[in-house]
Design a protein around this motif. Structure first.
Motif, mmCIF file in Angstrom:
data_model
loop_
_atom_site.group_PDB
_atom_site.id
_atom_site.type_symbol
_atom_site.label_atom_id
_atom_site.label_comp_id
_atom_site.label_asym_id
_atom_site.label_seq_id
_atom_site.Cartn_x
_atom_site.Cartn_y
_atom_site.Cartn_z
ATOM 1 N N ARG A 81 0.828 -1.203 0.000
ATOM 2 C CA ARG A 81 0.000 0.000 0.000
ATOM 3 C C ARG A 81 0.869 1.263 0.000
ATOM 4 N N VAL A 82 1.905 1.277 0.837
ATOM 5 C CA VAL A 82 2.745 2.467 0.936
ATOM 6 C C VAL A 82 3.642 2.613 -0.294
ATOM 7 N N LEU A 83 4.163 1.497 -0.782
ATOM 8 C CA LEU A 83 5.000 1.541 -1.984
ATOM 9 C C LEU A 83 4.211 2.063 -3.176
ATOM 10 N N LEU A 84 3.010 1.554 -3.372
ATOM 11 C CA LEU A 84 2.185 2.001 -4.492
ATOM 12 C C LEU A 84 1.781 3.466 -4.337
ATOM 13 N N ALA A 85 1.574 3.897 -3.088
ATOM 14 C CA ALA A 85 1.226 5.304 -2.867
ATOM 15 C C ALA A 85 2.364 6.218 -3.285
ATOM 16 N N ASP A 86 3.606 5.849 -2.965
ATOM 17 C CA ASP A 86 4.753 6.661 -3.376
ATOM 18 C C ASP A 86 4.884 6.686 -4.894
ATOM 19 N N ILE A 87 4.688 5.538 -5.536
ATOM 20 C CA ILE A 87 4.800 5.477 -6.992
ATOM 21 C C ILE A 87 3.680 6.269 -7.653
ATOM 22 N N ASP A 88 2.456 6.144 -7.131
ATOM 23 C CA ASP A 88 1.329 6.882 -7.702
ATOM 24 C C ASP A 88 1.543 8.386 -7.590
ATOM 25 N N ALA A 89 2.115 8.823 -6.460
ATOM 26 C CA ALA A 89 2.383 10.257 -6.300
ATOM 27 C C ALA A 89 3.395 10.737 -7.333
ATOM 28 N N ALA A 90 4.408 9.914 -7.623
ATOM 29 C CA ALA A 90 5.402 10.297 -8.625
ATOM 30 C C ALA A 90 4.811 10.338 -10.020
ATOM 31 N N LEU A 91 3.879 9.435 -10.313
ATOM 32 C CA LEU A 91 3.269 9.352 -11.644
ATOM 33 C C LEU A 91 2.087 10.296 -11.823
ATOM 34 N N GLY A 92 1.562 10.835 -10.719
ATOM 35 C CA GLY A 92 0.330 11.615 -10.814
ATOM 36 C C GLY A 92 -0.898 10.751 -10.872
ATOM 37 N N ALA A 93 -0.743 9.446 -10.565
ATOM 38 C CA ALA A 93 -1.872 8.520 -10.645
ATOM 39 C C ALA A 93 -2.710 8.500 -9.383
ATOM 40 N N ASP A 94 -2.336 9.310 -8.401
ATOM 41 C CA ASP A 94 -3.098 9.367 -7.158
ATOM 42 C C ASP A 94 -4.217 10.407 -7.238
ATOM 43 N N ARG A 95 -4.450 10.980 -8.410
ATOM 44 C CA ARG A 95 -5.473 12.014 -8.587
ATOM 45 C C ARG A 95 -6.553 11.537 -9.558
ATOM 46 N N ASP A 96 -7.724 12.153 -9.449
ATOM 47 C CA ASP A 96 -8.808 11.863 -10.378
ATOM 48 C C ASP A 96 -8.508 12.535 -11.712
ATOM 49 N N HIS A 97 -8.653 11.796 -12.793
ATOM 50 C CA HIS A 97 -8.322 12.321 -14.123
ATOM 51 C C HIS A 97 -9.496 12.148 -15.079
ATOM 52 N N THR A 98 -10.670 12.540 -14.648
ATOM 53 C CA THR A 98 -11.848 12.429 -15.500
ATOM 54 C C THR A 98 -11.939 13.650 -16.411
ATOM 55 N N PRO A 99 -11.895 13.472 -17.730
ATOM 56 C CA PRO A 99 -11.990 14.626 -18.635
ATOM 57 C C PRO A 99 -13.424 15.116 -18.749
ATOM 58 N N LEU A 100 -13.602 16.245 -19.395
ATOM 59 C CA LEU A 100 -14.950 16.780 -19.598
ATOM 60 C C LEU A 100 -15.802 15.780 -20.378
ATOM 61 N N PHE A 101 -15.259 15.252 -21.467
ATOM 62 C CA PHE A 101 -15.953 14.223 -22.240
ATOM 63 C C PHE A 101 -15.380 12.867 -21.826
ATOM 64 N N ARG A 102 -16.185 12.109 -21.101
ATOM 65 C CA ARG A 102 -15.694 10.878 -20.490
ATOM 66 C C ARG A 102 -15.212 9.857 -21.516
ATOM 67 N N SER A 103 -15.797 9.849 -22.702
ATOM 68 C CA SER A 103 -15.406 8.882 -23.728
ATOM 69 C C SER A 103 -14.354 9.443 -24.672
ATOM 70 N N PHE A 104 -13.660 10.501 -24.230
ATOM 71 C CA PHE A 104 -12.561 11.063 -24.995
ATOM 72 C C PHE A 104 -11.596 9.948 -25.404
ATOM 73 N N PRO A 105 -11.098 9.950 -26.644
ATOM 74 C CA PRO A 105 -11.263 10.985 -27.669
ATOM 75 C C PRO A 105 -12.458 10.772 -28.602
#
Length: 867
Positions: A81-105
């Motif tokens: 859990r802690v290892l993945l949290a550190d990696i996600d923070a480095a990748l930016g994967a710990d944030r919600d990334h929902t675009p305006l158009f969900r089925s983009f592109p």
């Protein structure tokens, strides 16, 4: 079992995340073996952890897997859990990334203007309990929460949208208008591993972690130039784990980086109770007056680079005396010179140091401040002390009403203005670094008749100059045989700005340039020859597109440390997906960042854009995910642009410049967070999660007072990416990329010209020089996998050997799989090295920091220390 992994808190990553990024190591105390049944249970957990890591572009090494298998499922879950949290923070994967158009592109509208018209009509004409103004439906109009805009569910698809379609700001996730569909990766879809794939190694236990932290601290303290923001953060983390401030065995006698030194000394002074132990060390490390100014600036929470003004905090009396004593033992003329460079800051600092109160104890320090402040001599006790001190200084003048010193810089400027070259060279020889910084100017002043004198002085000065200055001078001078069209400057500042102007200088004579290049290159080879000799070195030819680091003070914190100006090939047959994420803070208020792309042809004519004003360019050649206009916490907001390089090339695009604008002019550093980057998507880019951490190739922070960032430039037809990492100065609001197209063209053309002209030393060149000076055999690996081997001949000089490397004049074939490699400069760390070897790898991959000394790009420069 005790795990030493900790979470990252605040803006600065913790020790575990720091060592994970720098060494690819995870630190775990080994546990005693468990019974077979317990071990079997852990195997399932390890398999799940490996799958999660693979989805992020990481793999477990065999030794780390063997240690993990000894842990219980509960322990393994905590570690993972802690290892993945550190990696996600480095990748930016710990944030919600929902675009305006969900089925983009796929669902991005083809007609941006029609979408805008529908939004405006709905906003202006739609009224409650009335038919939809667009389709006439009577039962489909409803307000959304919290903006209360009236939205027709028939005209706007709530299953595809993630925000209000009228104002494009986030709405309540439970609002009935939203009918999100979960998009999962398509089964069997091809998803290649990223170029930055890294294999995680077992770093050892707690004692090993501390030893490795000390080793990384030593590396940072040995750097000769200013550290990047990420290295600065890591320095602070490593210092906090360096141990008791009273035990300074880890502190080197000298710290070559001036800003690094200031941060270390300020850290030592954080605890007044330890002053008795640390003040002698502080005094010993102060060698210039600017060292004092930097130290006090950092201690006051200011800028070690002295770019921005600092409000100095109170200085305790013991520290005040120590700093004045350090100033007093220096050459008063040099102290006065340094003070004049930062005159306003020193005048404010003098109010904290009270030098005149200690004038009898530290008279030279008081004299330097008096010269700076142009203190009047009135015959009082202080005046008599200053006059008495000045009489012992040859460069001083005590004619009332004030004391003065003949400063070195004024003498140099006068000599150059009067074309008194002998006098100028005599002065410049006293400060070799200044001679190299002014080399072009001095050679132009000398002309053909006196160029030889300049070059003789250069030959005597070169051995005493910092490596970064030599590399900069070499890159600049070797391009001066031809008339340039543009000059590019990177002014010192808090942001990475580039200033481009016409080059009005006349070319320099070929003979003078050739000898200057020979002198500087020879000095680099001599310094490299003092490093540990090796038998075999390997160089990846792809490194010739990577630039040796410069101006790192303003480099962005990034997932992959890529020096500014570097060019790398893009993967074939894949879509490039740009991404942007930001989240507002209480101070920023509503903030609208916009991810944009500007397209240009071969002659840098602007031929198109892809941004919020045009969501599609040339069909699906460039597709925007939609314009989100606010990013409230905790979800924030994300925007994307998909780039199909084949379609872009077919549409006549040669260059594509990416940009991030703050539409309403809010500085990046006012936001809670802001980052951007790109990923290399597989051909079926319409499938899978919109933000796939496995495919992220670069992620970097948006920081500072900037409102516009230009991170990279893509050569569409050449299939390469050039890392720019530049900010642009913009004013006002309502920024859009088409309004800045002319400036972006000038920037892209100017920087492309700079980095392709040879005016900046390539990392491949630097690697070649070091390998030629250190190794008997040098093997060059080409991008197609072939190799070329070169063996130093008995009568061959280092310069001749270096010049031959990379040419068709090869020697015997070398099988790298059967050869012990001791030194390597690689794009990817996919080559086994002998234990104790050294390696630079842009992507470390499977290189184990326990077996091989991992070098950063800055380490290749810092290794060339002067005599």
């Amino acid at each position: 079992m005790t795990t030493t992994i900790t979470t990252t808190t605040g803006a600065r990553r913790g020790l575990a995340a720091t060592l994970l990024a720098r060494r690819g190591a995870v630190y775990l105390n080994e546990s005693a073996p468990f019974p077979p049944t317990s071990a079997l249970g852990s195997l399932a957990g390890i398999t799940l952890l490996e799958a999660d890591l693979l989805e992020r572009g990481y793999l477990l090494s065999n030794d780390l897997r063997q240690v993990l298998v000894r842990n219980t499922d509960t322990q393994l879950a905590t570690i993972g859990r802690v290892l993945l949290a550190d990696i996600d923070a480095a990748l930016g994967a710990d944030r919600d990334h929902t675009p305006l158009f969900r089925s983009f592109p796929a669902s991005t509208p083809t007609d941006t203007l029609a979408l805008y018209v529908d939004r405006v009509l709905s906003l202006l004409l739609q009224t409650p309990e009335q038919p939809c103004v667009l389709c006439g439906s009577r039962t489909t109009v409803q307000p959304v929460d919290p903006c209360a805009h009236l939205v027709c569910t028939s005209c706007f698809d709530g299953a595809d949208l993630s925000a209000c379609p009228i104002c494009q700001r986030p709405i309540d996730a439970d609002d009935p208008f939203l009918r999100p569909q979960h998009h999962r990766p398509t089964a069997g879809a091809r998803r290649a591993l990223p170029d930055r794939l890294r294999i995680l190694a077992h770093g050892g236990d707690l004692a090993d972690r501390m030893a490795d932290a000390t080793a990384e601290l030593t590396v940072l303290l040995s750097r000769t130039g200013a550290l990047s923001p990420q290295d600065t953060d890591d320095l602070a983390t490593l210092l906090d784990h360096a141990g008791d401030r009273t035990d300074l065995q880890w502190l080197p006698e000298t710290i070559p980086g001036r800003e690094t030194k200031a941060r270390v000394l300020a850290w030592l002074l954080n605890e007044p109770d330890h002053y008795q132990s640390v003040l002698p060390a502080v005094t010993a490390h102060i060698t210039t007056a600017t060292d004092v100014l930097r130290l006090v600036a950092v201690r006051s929470g200011g800028d070690a680079g002295l770019v921005t003004p600092t409000r100095f905090t109170a200085i305790p009396r013991p520290l005040r005396r120590t700093l004045l004593q350090a100033l007093d033992r220096l050459d008063v003329t040099l102290v006065a010179e340094d003070m004049r460079r930062h005159a306003q800051a020193w005048k404010h600092l003098a109010e904290r140091l009270h030098p005149f109160e200690y004038a009898t104890r530290y008279p030279k320090a008081a004299l330097a401040v008096a010269v700076l402040r142009e203190t009047a001599l009135t015959g009082d006790v202080l005046s008599r002390t200053l006059e008495a001190t000045a009489r012992r200084v040859p460069a001083a003048s005590t004619n009332r009403p004030k004391v003065a010193l003949a400063l070195w810089s004024s003498q140099v400027e006068t000599a150059l203005a009067e074309a008194d070259l002998p006098r100028a060279l005599t002065l410049l020889a006293q400060r070799p670094g200044e001679l190299l910084r002014r080399l072009d100017h001095v050679l132009r002043t000398a002309g053909d008749d006196h160029a030889q004198n300049v070059l003789d002085t250069l030959e005597q000065a070169a051995p005493h100059v910092a490596p970064a200055v030599i590399l900069s001078a070499l890159g600049e001078i070797r391009t001066r045989t031809r008339k340039g069209t543009k000059r590019v400057f990177f002014p010192k500042g808090g942001n990475a700005k580039a200033h481009i102007t016409a080059d009005e200088r006349a070319p320099l004579p070929d003979a003078a340039v050739d000898r200057a290049v020979s002198i500087l290159t020879g000095e680099i080879l001599r310094r490299a020859g003092r490093l540990t000799p090796v038998d075999t070195a390997v160089i990846d030819a792809g490194l010739h597109g990577v630039i040796a680091p410069f101006a790192e003070r303003t480099a962005s914190r990034a997932l992959v440390t890529l020096p500014r100006g570097s060019e790398l090939p893009l993967p074939d047959g894949r879509t490039v997906r740009l991404f942007l994420h930001w989240m507002e803070s209480a101070d920023s208020g509503r903030t609208d960042l916009d991810l944009s792309a500007a397209m240009f042809n071969d002659t840098w004519d602007h031929i198109g854009t892809c941004d919020y004003t045009r969501l599609r360019f040339a069909g699906s050649a460039a597709v925007h995910s939609g314009d989100l206009q606010s990013a409230p916490a905790p979800r924030g907001a994300s925007e994307f642009i998909d780039l199909d390089l084949d379609q872009l090339a077919a549409a006549g695009v040669r260059y594509l410049v990416t940009a991030v604008f703050s539409y309403n002019n809010v500085p990046f550093d006012h936001l809670a967070e802001a980052f951007a980057g790109f990923m290399a998507r597989d051909e079926d880019g319409n499938t899978g999660a919109v933000y796939d951490p496995r495919q992220v190739e670069q992620r970097f922070d948006l920081t500072g007072q900037a409102r516009a960032s230009v991170p990279l430039l893509i050569d569409v037809q050449g299939r390469t990416m050039r890392w720019l990492d530049i900010v642009r100065g913009v004013t006002g609001t309502h920024h859009a990329v088409h309004r800045h197209a002319h400036d972006l063209a000038d920037l892209g053309e100017g920087l492309t010209g700079l980095f392709t002209s040879g005016a900046r030393i390539g990392l491949g060149e630097l690697a070649t020089w070091q390998a030629a000076a250190r190794a008997t055999n040098v093997v060059v690996r080409h991008l197609d996998g072939s190799t070329a081997a070169y063996q130093r001949q008995p009568e061959e000089t280092t310069a001749d050997f270096a010049a031959r490397i990379g040419t068709p004049l090869t020697d015997r074939h070398v099988d790298l799989h059967a050869t012990e490699v001791n030194l390597a400069y690689l794009l990817r760390g996919d080559l086994p090295l002998a234990a104790g070897g050294e390696a630079y790898a842009l992507h470390p991959a499977g290189l184990d920091a326990r077996q091989v000394r991992l070098l950063g790009a800055s380490d290749l420069v810092s290794a060339l220390i002067p005599r």
